[in-house]
Design a protein around this motif. Structure first.
Motif, PDB file in Angstrom:
ATOM      1  N   ALA A   1      -7.535 -17.853 -22.220  1.00  0.00           N
ATOM      2  CA  ALA A   1      -8.827 -18.531 -22.127  1.00  0.00           C
ATOM      3  C   ALA A   1      -9.984 -17.613 -22.499  1.00  0.00           C
ATOM      4  O   ALA A   1     -11.002 -18.070 -23.030  1.00  0.00           O
ATOM      5  N   VAL A   2      -9.846 -16.319 -22.235  1.00  0.00           N
ATOM      6  CA  VAL A   2     -10.906 -15.365 -22.554  1.00  0.00           C
ATOM      7  C   VAL A   2     -10.964 -15.108 -24.056  1.00  0.00           C
ATOM      8  O   VAL A   2     -12.042 -14.933 -24.627  1.00  0.00           O
ATOM      9  N   ALA A   3      -9.817 -15.104 -24.716  1.00  0.00           N
ATOM     10  CA  ALA A   3      -9.780 -14.849 -26.156  1.00  0.00           C
ATOM     11  C   ALA A   3     -10.340 -16.016 -26.961  1.00  0.00           C
ATOM     12  O   ALA A   3     -10.885 -15.809 -28.049  1.00  0.00           O
ATOM     13  N   LEU A   4     -10.235 -17.216 -26.448  1.00  0.00           N
ATOM     14  CA  LEU A   4     -10.720 -18.392 -27.160  1.00  0.00           C
ATOM     15  C   LEU A   4     -12.245 -18.496 -27.096  1.00  0.00           C
ATOM     16  O   LEU A   4     -12.878 -17.926 -26.206  1.00  0.00           O
ATOM     17  N   PRO A   5     -12.847 -19.245 -28.025  1.00  0.00           N
ATOM     18  CA  PRO A   5     -14.290 -19.498 -27.935  1.00  0.00           C
ATOM     19  C   PRO A   5     -14.637 -20.379 -26.738  1.00  0.00           C
ATOM     20  O   PRO A   5     -13.758 -20.928 -26.063  1.00  0.00           O
ATOM     21  N   ASP A   6     -15.921 -20.492 -26.483  1.00  0.00           N
ATOM     22  CA  ASP A   6     -16.476 -21.530 -25.611  1.00  0.00           C
ATOM     23  C   ASP A   6     -15.959 -21.471 -24.168  1.00  0.00           C
ATOM     24  O   ASP A   6     -15.355 -22.424 -23.659  1.00  0.00           O
ATOM     25  N   PRO A   7     -16.188 -20.362 -23.460  1.00  0.00           N
ATOM     26  CA  PRO A   7     -15.695 -20.250 -22.080  1.00  0.00           C
ATOM     27  C   PRO A   7     -16.238 -21.317 -21.139  1.00  0.00           C
ATOM     28  O   PRO A   7     -15.586 -21.636 -20.144  1.00  0.00           O
ATOM     29  N   ALA A   8     -17.394 -21.884 -21.449  1.00  0.00           N
ATOM     30  CA  ALA A   8     -17.943 -22.929 -20.574  1.00  0.00           C
ATOM     31  C   ALA A   8     -17.020 -24.132 -20.504  1.00  0.00           C
ATOM     32  O   ALA A   8     -17.003 -24.856 -19.500  1.00  0.00           O
ATOM     33  N   GLN A   9     -16.243 -24.364 -21.549  1.00  0.00           N
ATOM     34  CA  GLN A   9     -15.245 -25.438 -21.515  1.00  0.00           C
ATOM     35  C   GLN A   9     -13.864 -24.915 -21.130  1.00  0.00           C
ATOM     36  O   GLN A   9     -13.124 -25.576 -20.398  1.00  0.00           O
ATOM     37  N   CYS A  10     -13.510 -23.723 -21.637  1.00  0.00           N
ATOM     38  CA  CYS A  10     -12.145 -23.227 -21.466  1.00  0.00           C
ATOM     39  C   CYS A  10     -11.840 -22.803 -20.032  1.00  0.00           C
ATOM     40  O   CYS A  10     -10.753 -23.096 -19.517  1.00  0.00           O
ATOM     41  N   PHE A  11     -12.770 -22.116 -19.400  1.00  0.00           N
ATOM     42  CA  PHE A  11     -12.483 -21.599 -18.059  1.00  0.00           C
ATOM     43  C   PHE A  11     -12.225 -22.723 -17.056  1.00  0.00           C
ATOM     44  O   PHE A  11     -11.230 -22.683 -16.323  1.00  0.00           O
ATOM     45  N   PRO A  12     -13.073 -23.756 -16.980  1.00  0.00           N
ATOM     46  CA  PRO A  12     -12.786 -24.833 -16.022  1.00  0.00           C
ATOM     47  C   PRO A  12     -11.486 -25.575 -16.329  1.00  0.00           C
ATOM     48  O   PRO A  12     -10.816 -26.067 -15.406  1.00  0.00           O
ATOM     49  N   ALA A  13     -11.110 -25.648 -17.622  1.00  0.00           N
ATOM     50  CA  ALA A  13      -9.885 -26.368 -17.984  1.00  0.00           C
ATOM     51  C   ALA A  13      -8.655 -25.711 -17.380  1.00  0.00           C
ATOM     52  O   ALA A  13      -7.675 -26.397 -17.059  1.00  0.00           O
ATOM     53  N   MET A  14      -8.677 -24.392 -17.214  1.00  0.00           N
ATOM     54  CA  MET A  14      -7.540 -23.712 -16.595  1.00  0.00           C
ATOM     55  C   MET A  14      -7.313 -24.214 -15.173  1.00  0.00           C
ATOM     56  O   MET A  14      -6.175 -24.382 -14.733  1.00  0.00           O
ATOM     57  N   GLY A  15      -8.390 -24.477 -14.456  1.00  0.00           N
ATOM     58  CA  GLY A  15      -8.272 -24.897 -13.063  1.00  0.00           C
ATOM     59  C   GLY A  15      -7.735 -26.296 -12.887  1.00  0.00           C
ATOM     60  O   GLY A  15      -7.323 -26.668 -11.785  1.00  0.00           O
ATOM     61  N   ARG A  16      -7.733 -27.098 -13.949  1.00  0.00           N
ATOM     62  CA  ARG A  16      -7.253 -28.481 -13.850  1.00  0.00           C
ATOM     63  C   ARG A  16      -5.760 -28.614 -14.143  1.00  0.00           C
ATOM     64  O   ARG A  16      -5.199 -29.702 -14.021  1.00  0.00           O
ATOM     65  N   LEU A  17      -5.109 -27.530 -14.531  1.00  0.00           N
ATOM     66  CA  LEU A  17      -3.677 -27.583 -14.809  1.00  0.00           C
ATOM     67  C   LEU A  17      -2.862 -27.733 -13.525  1.00  0.00           C
ATOM     68  O   LEU A  17      -3.262 -27.258 -12.460  1.00  0.00           O
ATOM     69  N   ASP A  18      -1.705 -28.351 -13.652  1.00  0.00           N
ATOM     70  CA  ASP A  18      -0.777 -28.399 -12.526  1.00  0.00           C
ATOM     71  C   ASP A  18      -0.091 -27.052 -12.314  1.00  0.00           C
ATOM     72  O   ASP A  18       0.232 -26.675 -11.182  1.00  0.00           O
ATOM     73  N   LEU A  19       0.154 -26.336 -13.425  1.00  0.00           N
ATOM     74  CA  LEU A  19       0.926 -25.095 -13.355  1.00  0.00           C
ATOM     75  C   LEU A  19       0.413 -24.102 -14.389  1.00  0.00           C
ATOM     76  O   LEU A  19       0.162 -24.465 -15.543  1.00  0.00           O
ATOM     77  N   ALA A  20       0.277 -22.847 -13.983  1.00  0.00           N
ATOM     78  CA  ALA A  20       0.025 -21.749 -14.907  1.00  0.00           C
ATOM     79  C   ALA A  20       0.963 -20.603 -14.548  1.00  0.00           C
ATOM     80  O   ALA A  20       1.131 -20.278 -13.367  1.00  0.00           O
ATOM     81  N   VAL A  21       1.590 -20.026 -15.564  1.00  0.00           N
ATOM     82  CA  VAL A  21       2.475 -18.878 -15.381  1.00  0.00           C
ATOM     83  C   VAL A  21       1.987 -17.776 -16.312  1.00  0.00           C
ATOM     84  O   VAL A  21       1.800 -18.007 -17.512  1.00  0.00           O
ATOM     85  N   HIS A  22       1.768 -16.585 -15.776  1.00  0.00           N
ATOM     86  CA  HIS A  22       1.263 -15.464 -16.569  1.00  0.00           C
ATOM     87  C   HIS A  22       2.224 -14.289 -16.462  1.00  0.00           C
ATOM     88  O   HIS A  22       2.512 -13.821 -15.361  1.00  0.00           O
TER      89      HIS A  22
END
Length: 757
Positions: free
Chosen positions: A466-487
């Motif tokens: 999400a940090v590498a992509l443009p437009d963090p104002a849209q990208c950062f909140p989208a991470m929080g809406r996922l059911d699952l994230a694995v890093h």
């Protein structure tokens, strides 16, 4: 002339690239991160036949004649990974995620190596330890409850061939071709453009070609920071009196002067070598116009003196020349000058040097690819080379400069959202399941699906998505809406803190560490920018007894997700030779894989264009007509500037090693905007003023406020700011439509005195 005001953290740096400054920075990195006794031995194993491949860049290894095979930034990458610092469960227990989010990207990664598998606990807002098997079981349970196309499999370029192959196998048996990867954000335009022109998606030159080339044309890259081991090659070429002609908006120190730390004479005398014989500051977004100008000048030379174009090569090996010629003839010089920011005489000088050279290499980086017409830019470079037959002969060819040390290898072993029918057929034949055939998501499409809510899970094999992509104002909140994230990663970054409904953080072995499976030391393999595949084996003790290798983590998740799989996941994770056997069975070019990677230096993948075999539909190399002169969206307005996002010298992609940018004279800060004196004057601004930047595109307002404008040698009409901070000015859909690559290198903006001054 008025004295320039003093600005905190801004001071002139007069030294060359490399030299004593590089040695001092290397010593600082060692002192701050590693034991002083352990560090030298570790660094001396870097890029050696019996050592590990540097995680810092994809420049190939030369013959091992020198004492060491690492550079300043490579040393930073190695010590950053091999650091003594640790991020333990005890640390997480006392540091809530919300508090960690307030730290800078530099501070987060400087905390050290991750040591235990962790899961996010929303009630306490902390990461808490979890057993590996329990984590894998829960991930498998969630994924079995989702539709395959709701899941995204992201890949960082640091993953090995073995891990990447298992990753794509896992996703395809699960049922999706959603493969966003870091290449989507940098050289996807190369992967799309080169096959259309020359029938393969990789560069055509070898390191040996640089030994016999007669001319190097360098477009849109800064090797001293982004592929620093290239500097040794450029240094050698310059000392052989090979002209190096640079087209780049900023004056970059490494392209001006370089002192080789392995040259006793230069180090003893504080001397240096001039790199660029000609330095043309093309304006941001002016590459296409400049290349068309050079080609137009070449045609004019042909008309006046003759015997400039390679007509025999054009007739036998290409098609489309007449259409290209017709377009260049009607393109007018005043328009070319306006679009490129260069003078006709400048481009004619490049053409004259090119006409004189019997073997020319064109090198390029993301200054070419990260534009609205990045794919077309790549094809234009092929046009330029084909006019004089500079493909498929010694000392000549096209050289895209990859960043990550295995981003090219990941693509070779199947990390692509657009798999070929032949590759899918091989997978079905060898593994017995039918893989999906439809195209999946690239990086931007993945984030758009996350924003829309149609993507439910994101699995990241490394990276800082999400940090590498443009437009963090849209990208950062989208991470929080996922059911699952694995890093999966070695160190903490901001992406790990943008927690989803369920988030897992898995620590893996680093490139420098000993990888032992079933009592046997394993080697991974990587592919460099020039298609050399070679082994890499770390020697350091792992940072924690709880780390797993990337292949083991992938196999663990796959086994838990696919209980009926016929793939012997655990056996593959226990013996990487078995993974390579499967790669050999399913991907052309890997014959005798295990035997050949045991030979020091490895082997080169097949590159048909180097033999003048063109795997295009026509069987010929294809000339391309670039429509017009603009490689980015045209925005009217005399006050509109073009923003270039930049890496600092103490940075590798989103990883920030320190807050200095030595060669540009910036120390201890990143909140600066590089501007020409002419652009400052025309806006009534002075060096050191606080300014606000606003994106000039349709849609919502995007601003970067309270940034300090500093005078710099940058082409008028162009400004520069650091990545990823300036991603807040890049719209997510501002991309090259052919490749999906975000256009980080020419964003239309306005700059004004800050409202907060």
């Amino acid at each position: 002339m008025a004295t320039r005001r003093t600005v905190p953290g801004i001071k002139d740096y007069d030294g060359p690239a490399g030299g004593w400054g590089a040695l001092k920075a290397t010593a600082t990195a060692v002192r701050e991160q590693m034991d002083t006794l352990k560090a030298p031995l570790t660094l001396l194993r870097t890029n050696q036949p019996d050592g590990f491949d540097c995680p810092g860049c994809a420049w190939p290894d030369k013959e091992h004649r020198s004492t060491f095979q690492f550079c300043e930034n490579g040393a930073k990458a190695v010590t950053w990974e091999a650091t003594n610092k640790r991020v333990t469960p005890e640390f997480f227990a006392t540091h809530p995620v919300s508090a960690l989010l307030r730290r800078s990207d530099y501070e987060l990664e400087d905390l050290g190596r991750l040591t235990h598998p962790m899961v996010y606990d929303r009630a306490s807002d902390t990461y808490q330890p979890i057993e590996w098997d329990a984590a894998f079981a829960r991930i498998g349970e969630i994924l079995r409850g989702l539709q395959p196309d709701q899941v995204e499999f992201y890949t960082s370029g640091r993953a090995s061939n073995e891990a990447a192959y298992l990753w794509q196998l896992y996703a395809r048996e699960y049922g999706t071709n959603n493969f966003p990867d870091c290449s989507n954000m940098c050289h996807e335009a190369t992967s799309v453009g080169l096959p259309r022109s020359i029938g393969m998606g990789k560069g055509s030159v070898s390191l040996e070609d640089f030994d016999v080339t007669e001319l190097i044309i360098s477009i849109g890259h800064n090797p001293g920071t982004n592929h620093p081991r290239m500097m040794g090659t450029l240094h050698e070429a310059s000392r052989r009196k090979v002209p190096i002609m640079v087209l780049n908006p900023l004056r970059e120190r490494a392209l001006e002067r370089f002192a080789d730390p392995q040259s006793m004479v230069e180090m003893a005398t504080y001397g240096s070598t001039r790199i660029a014989s000609t330095y043309l500051q093309v304006k941001a977004g002016g590459d296409a116009a400049a290349i068309k100008g050079v080609m137009k000048a070449l045609l004019e030379l042909e008309d006046s003196v003759g015997q400039v174009l390679d007509h025999a090569f054009i007739a036998e090996h290409t098609q489309g020349f007449e259409a290209l010629k017709a377009d260049l003839l009607v393109t007018q010089w005043p328009d070319i000058e306006h679009a490129s920011g260069l003078l006709q005489d400048d481009m004619q000088k490049v053409a004259a040097a090119y006409a004189k050279s019997n073997a020319t290499i064109v090198t390029y980086g993301m200054g070419v690819t990260q534009h609205n017409e990045g794919t077309a830019n790549v094809r234009l470079i092929c046009d330029l080379l084909m006019l004089r037959g500079n493909l498929g002969k010694p000392g000549a060819g096209i050289c895209p400069l990859r960043g990550h040390s295995n981003v090219q290898g990941n693509r070779t072993v199947g990390i692509t959202e657009k798999p070929s029918a032949s590759f899918l057929a091989k997978l079905e034949q060898v593994f017995g399941f039918k893989p999906p055939a439809g195209h999946g998501h690239d990086a931007v499409q993945t984030m758009q699906a996350m924003i829309a809510g149609s993507a439910k899970a994101l699995l990241c094999l490394g990276g800082n998505f999400a940090v590498a992509l443009p437009d963090p104002a849209q990208c950062f909140p989208a991470m929080g809406r996922l059911d699952l994230a694995v890093h999966v990663g070695t160190k903490l970054n901001r992406n790990h803190l943008l927690v989803s409904k369920e988030t897992f953080l898995f620590p893996c072995l680093g490139r420098t560490e000993l990888d032992v499976q079933n009592g046997l030391a394993q080697a991974i393999t990587v592919e460099d920018s020039m298609s050399m595949v070679h082994a890499s084996a770390g020697k350091l003790a792992p940072a924690s007894a709880f780390l797993l290798s990337e292949p083991a983590i992938v196999a663990g998740m796959a086994s838990a997700t696919l209980p009926d799989s016929q793939v012997a996941w655990k056996a593959l994770a226990a013996d990487y030779d078995k993974i390579r056997d499967l790669i050999e069975q399913t991907i052309p070019g890997f014959d005798n894989y295990n035997a050949r990677i045991r030979v020091p230096g490895g082997f080169r993948m097949p590159l048909p264009a180097t033999e003048r075999k063109w795997l295009t539909p026509s069987g010929k190399a294809e000339f391309f007509v670039f429509p017009g002169l603009h490689e980015d969206m045209v925005v009217e307005g005399a006050d509109v500037l073009r923003l270039i996002t930049l890496r600092s010298h103490d940075q590798y992609n989103t990883t920030i090693y320190a807050l200095d940018d030595r060669y540009r004279g910036v120390f201890g800060r990143r909140d600066v905007l590089f501007m020409s004196q002419a652009d400052l004057d025309s806006r009534g601004l002075a060096h050191g003023d606080l300014v606000d930047i606003e994106t000039v595109t349709e849609g919502r307002r995007m601003r970067y406020e309270k940034i300090t404008a500093i005078e710099y040698k940058i082409a008028p009409g162009s400004v520069g700011a650091y990545y990823p901070e300036a991603n807040s000015l890049v719209p997510l859909d501002y991309i090259d439509k052919d490749s999906g690559t975000p256009s980080y290198k020419s964003v239309p903006v306005r700059v004004m005195r800050s409202e907060f001054s």
